[in-house]
Design a protein around this motif. Structure first.
Motif, PDB file in Angstrom:
ATOM      1  N   TRP A   1       0.834  -1.316  -0.300  1.00 60.78           N
ATOM      2  CA  TRP A   1       0.260   0.102   0.288  1.00 60.78           C
ATOM      3  C   TRP A   1       0.966   1.049   0.196  1.00 60.78           C
ATOM      4  O   TRP A   1       2.153   0.717   0.618  1.00 60.78           O
ATOM      5  CB  TRP A   1      -0.427   0.250   1.140  1.00 60.78           C
ATOM      6  CG  TRP A   1      -1.455  -0.944   1.241  1.00 60.78           C
ATOM      7  CD1 TRP A   1      -1.289  -1.759   2.267  1.00 60.78           C
ATOM      8  CD2 TRP A   1      -3.337  -0.878   1.249  1.00 60.78           C
ATOM      9  NE1 TRP A   1      -2.588  -2.766   1.557  1.00 60.78           N
ATOM     10  CE2 TRP A   1      -3.746  -1.851   2.022  1.00 60.78           C
ATOM     11  CE3 TRP A   1      -4.138   0.677   1.758  1.00 60.78           C
ATOM     12  CZ2 TRP A   1      -5.061  -2.370   1.826  1.00 60.78           C
ATOM     13  CZ3 TRP A   1      -5.385   0.243   1.532  1.00 60.78           C
ATOM     14  CH2 TRP A   1      -5.624  -1.208   1.961  1.00 60.78           C
ATOM     15  N   TYR A   2       0.552   2.526  -0.687  1.00 61.16           N
ATOM     16  CA  TYR A   2       0.810   3.143  -0.543  1.00 61.16           C
ATOM     17  C   TYR A   2       0.537   4.453   0.545  1.00 61.16           C
ATOM     18  O   TYR A   2      -1.430   4.697   0.078  1.00 61.16           O
ATOM     19  CB  TYR A   2       1.245   4.158  -1.801  1.00 61.16           C
ATOM     20  CG  TYR A   2       1.847   5.710  -1.315  1.00 61.16           C
ATOM     21  CD1 TYR A   2       2.839   6.049  -1.621  1.00 61.16           C
ATOM     22  CD2 TYR A   2       0.337   7.132  -1.679  1.00 61.16           C
ATOM     23  CE1 TYR A   2       3.426   7.517  -1.003  1.00 61.16           C
ATOM     24  CE2 TYR A   2       1.356   8.250  -1.725  1.00 61.16           C
ATOM     25  CZ  TYR A   2       1.955   8.168  -1.141  1.00 61.16           C
ATOM     26  OH  TYR A   2       2.510   9.343  -1.287  1.00 61.16           O
ATOM     27  N   SER A   3       0.593   4.920   1.924  1.00 63.59           N
ATOM     28  CA  SER A   3      -0.327   5.367   3.001  1.00 63.59           C
ATOM     29  C   SER A   3       0.377   7.052   2.721  1.00 63.59           C
ATOM     30  O   SER A   3       1.698   7.251   2.767  1.00 63.59           O
ATOM     31  CB  SER A   3      -0.018   4.797   3.790  1.00 63.59           C
ATOM     32  OG  SER A   3      -0.820   5.216   4.910  1.00 63.59           O
ATOM     33  N   GLU A   4      -0.621   7.762   2.870  1.00 64.44           N
ATOM     34  CA  GLU A   4      -0.201   9.193   2.674  1.00 64.44           C
ATOM     35  C   GLU A   4      -1.354  10.014   3.906  1.00 64.44           C
ATOM     36  O   GLU A   4      -2.675  10.280   3.494  1.00 64.44           O
ATOM     37  CB  GLU A   4      -0.129  10.136   1.035  1.00 64.44           C
ATOM     38  CG  GLU A   4      -0.160  11.658   1.138  1.00 64.44           C
ATOM     39  CD  GLU A   4       0.745  12.358   0.356  1.00 64.44           C
ATOM     40  OE1 GLU A   4       1.042  13.481   0.163  1.00 64.44           O
ATOM     41  OE2 GLU A   4       0.202  11.887  -0.427  1.00 64.44           O
ATOM     42  N   ASN A   5      -1.320  10.336   4.526  1.00 63.96           N
ATOM     43  CA  ASN A   5      -1.570  11.165   5.749  1.00 63.96           C
ATOM     44  C   ASN A   5      -3.179  10.669   5.940  1.00 63.96           C
ATOM     45  O   ASN A   5      -3.806  10.822   6.435  1.00 63.96           O
ATOM     46  CB  ASN A   5      -1.982  12.949   5.649  1.00 63.96           C
ATOM     47  CG  ASN A   5      -2.527  13.335   6.873  1.00 63.96           C
ATOM     48  OD1 ASN A   5      -2.216  13.860   7.651  1.00 63.96           O
ATOM     49  ND2 ASN A   5      -3.075  14.309   5.844  1.00 63.96           N
ATOM     50  N   HIS A   6      -2.991   8.902   6.252  1.00 67.04           N
ATOM     51  CA  HIS A   6      -3.919   7.785   6.856  1.00 67.04           C
ATOM     52  C   HIS A   6      -4.745   8.487   7.868  1.00 67.04           C
ATOM     53  O   HIS A   6      -3.530   8.951   9.267  1.00 67.04           O
ATOM     54  CB  HIS A   6      -3.513   6.394   6.652  1.00 67.04           C
ATOM     55  CG  HIS A   6      -4.848   5.710   6.649  1.00 67.04           C
ATOM     56  ND1 HIS A   6      -4.699   5.481   7.864  1.00 67.04           N
ATOM     57  CD2 HIS A   6      -5.427   6.013   5.939  1.00 67.04           C
ATOM     58  CE1 HIS A   6      -6.282   4.100   7.766  1.00 67.04           C
ATOM     59  NE2 HIS A   6      -6.588   4.344   6.761  1.00 67.04           N
ATOM     60  N   HIS A   7      -5.964   9.121   8.139  1.00 65.86           N
ATOM     61  CA  HIS A   7      -6.466   9.612   8.756  1.00 65.86           C
ATOM     62  C   HIS A   7      -6.202  10.782   9.994  1.00 65.86           C
ATOM     63  O   HIS A   7      -5.659  10.845  11.293  1.00 65.86           O
ATOM     64  CB  HIS A   7      -6.740   8.435   9.846  1.00 65.86           C
ATOM     65  CG  HIS A   7      -7.718   6.688   9.442  1.00 65.86           C
ATOM     66  ND1 HIS A   7      -9.112   7.602   9.250  1.00 65.86           N
ATOM     67  CD2 HIS A   7      -7.693   6.117   9.183  1.00 65.86           C
ATOM     68  CE1 HIS A   7      -9.939   6.170   8.830  1.00 65.86           C
ATOM     69  NE2 HIS A   7      -9.545   5.586   8.863  1.00 65.86           N
ATOM     70  N   GLY A   8      -5.333  11.651   9.254  1.00 64.86           N
ATOM     71  CA  GLY A   8      -4.486  12.573   9.278  1.00 64.86           C
ATOM     72  C   GLY A   8      -3.272  12.506  10.347  1.00 64.86           C
ATOM     73  O   GLY A   8      -2.676  13.076  10.967  1.00 64.86           O
ATOM     74  N   ASN A   9      -3.054  11.112  10.300  1.00 67.96           N
ATOM     75  CA  ASN A   9      -1.581  10.439  11.116  1.00 67.96           C
ATOM     76  C   ASN A   9      -0.632  10.913  10.425  1.00 67.96           C
ATOM     77  O   ASN A   9       0.693  11.452  11.333  1.00 67.96           O
ATOM     78  CB  ASN A   9      -1.148   9.513  10.703  1.00 67.96           C
ATOM     79  CG  ASN A   9      -0.586   8.624   9.673  1.00 67.96           C
ATOM     80  OD1 ASN A   9      -0.439   9.271   8.691  1.00 67.96           O
ATOM     81  ND2 ASN A   9      -0.275   7.516   9.922  1.00 67.96           N
ATOM     82  N   GLY A  10      -0.576  12.584   9.791  1.00 66.62           N
ATOM     83  CA  GLY A  10       0.548  12.525   9.085  1.00 66.62           C
ATOM     84  C   GLY A  10       1.905  12.309   8.139  1.00 66.62           C
ATOM     85  O   GLY A  10       2.809  12.817   8.136  1.00 66.62           O
ATOM     86  N   ILE A  11       1.767  11.137   7.936  1.00 64.77           N
ATOM     87  CA  ILE A  11       2.986   9.804   7.375  1.00 64.77           C
ATOM     88  C   ILE A  11       2.215   9.779   7.046  1.00 64.77           C
ATOM     89  O   ILE A  11       1.633   9.101   5.910  1.00 64.77           O
ATOM     90  CB  ILE A  11       3.063   8.809   8.128  1.00 64.77           C
ATOM     91  CG1 ILE A  11       3.238   9.148   9.351  1.00 64.77           C
ATOM     92  CG2 ILE A  11       3.653   7.550   7.374  1.00 64.77           C
ATOM     93  CD1 ILE A  11       3.084   8.251  11.014  1.00 64.77           C
ATOM     94  N   THR A  12       3.173   9.769   6.466  1.00 63.14           N
ATOM     95  CA  THR A  12       3.662   9.474   4.299  1.00 63.14           C
ATOM     96  C   THR A  12       4.487   7.899   4.267  1.00 63.14           C
ATOM     97  O   THR A  12       5.956   8.295   4.480  1.00 63.14           O
ATOM     98  CB  THR A  12       4.128   9.727   3.426  1.00 63.14           C
ATOM     99  OG1 THR A  12       3.510  11.199   3.426  1.00 63.14           O
ATOM    100  CG2 THR A  12       4.104   9.411   1.954  1.00 63.14           C
ATOM    101  N   ALA A  13       3.875   6.872   3.959  1.00 69.17           N
ATOM    102  CA  ALA A  13       4.736   5.335   4.209  1.00 69.17           C
ATOM    103  C   ALA A  13       4.152   4.407   2.726  1.00 69.17           C
ATOM    104  O   ALA A  13       3.660   4.616   2.370  1.00 69.17           O
ATOM    105  CB  ALA A  13       4.320   5.113   5.694  1.00 69.17           C
ATOM    106  N   VAL A  14       5.519   3.676   2.620  1.00 70.29           N
ATOM    107  CA  VAL A  14       4.933   2.193   1.217  1.00 70.29           C
ATOM    108  C   VAL A  14       4.219   1.224   2.912  1.00 70.29           C
ATOM    109  O   VAL A  14       4.957   1.242   4.284  1.00 70.29           O
ATOM    110  CB  VAL A  14       6.029   1.886   1.401  1.00 70.29           C
ATOM    111  CG1 VAL A  14       6.004   0.159   0.318  1.00 70.29           C
ATOM    112  CG2 VAL A  14       6.446   2.594   0.089  1.00 70.29           C
ATOM    113  N   LEU A  15       2.765   0.393   3.064  1.00 65.93           N
ATOM    114  CA  LEU A  15       3.070  -0.780   4.056  1.00 65.93           C
ATOM    115  C   LEU A  15       2.699  -2.131   3.186  1.00 65.93           C
ATOM    116  O   LEU A  15       2.579  -1.992   1.991  1.00 65.93           O
ATOM    117  CB  LEU A  15       1.731  -0.485   4.620  1.00 65.93           C
ATOM    118  CG  LEU A  15       1.292   1.332   4.716  1.00 65.93           C
ATOM    119  CD1 LEU A  15      -0.286   1.069   5.245  1.00 65.93           C
ATOM    120  CD2 LEU A  15       2.006   1.551   5.322  1.00 65.93           C
ATOM    121  N   VAL A  16       3.832  -2.592   4.025  1.00 70.15           N
ATOM    122  CA  VAL A  16       4.042  -4.221   2.993  1.00 70.15           C
ATOM    123  C   VAL A  16       3.384  -5.614   4.485  1.00 70.15           C
ATOM    124  O   VAL A  16       4.207  -4.997   5.888  1.00 70.15           O
ATOM    125  CB  VAL A  16       5.545  -4.088   3.152  1.00 70.15           C
ATOM    126  CG1 VAL A  16       5.771  -3.106   1.656  1.00 70.15           C
ATOM    127  CG2 VAL A  16       6.454  -4.179   4.402  1.00 70.15           C
TER     128      VAL A  16
END
Length: 109
Positions: free
Chosen positions: A27-42
């Motif tokens: 997954w590519y995640s950007e500010n999920h539920h306002g957490n302010g994090i941009t990440a790759v989820l594996v």
């Protein structure tokens, strides 16, 4: 590196990467539920690996909401010091965790 039989679609507003039979491997995640994090989820091998990664580098790795109980880890890409070769290796390993044994064998993994 492109993963065999991978497809991308949007799910919950984020790009998600699947292989056959709809098995998610990234997954590519950007500010999920306002957490302010941009990440790759594996995917990981499970709780022990998740805990080890977070303990090793808590600024880089985290347990993502909703997905962590299923063995997923978040890898931050918003810190300004992203090791893309590490991201690539983690995505490849995640693909292998999600793939069927037949598919892994077919592609030599």
């Amino acid at each position: 590196m492109e993963q065999p039989r991978a497809t991308e679609k949007i799910s919950h507003g984020m790009p998600v990467f699947f292989i056959e039979k709809g098995k998610t491997f990234a997954w590519y995640s950007e500010n999920h539920h306002g957490n302010g994090i941009t990440a790759v989820l594996v995917k990981t091998s499970g709780p022990d690996e998740q805990d080890a990664l977070v303990e090793m580098d808590p600024e880089l790795f985290y347990k993502p909401a909703y997905l962590a109980p299923s063995g997923w880890i978040g890898i931050r890409v918003d810190t300004g010091d992203t090791d893309w070769s590490q991201i690539e290796a983690r995505i490849e390993q995640s693909w292998a965790y999600a793939a069927t044994p037949r598919l892994r064998e077919q592609f030599g993994r």
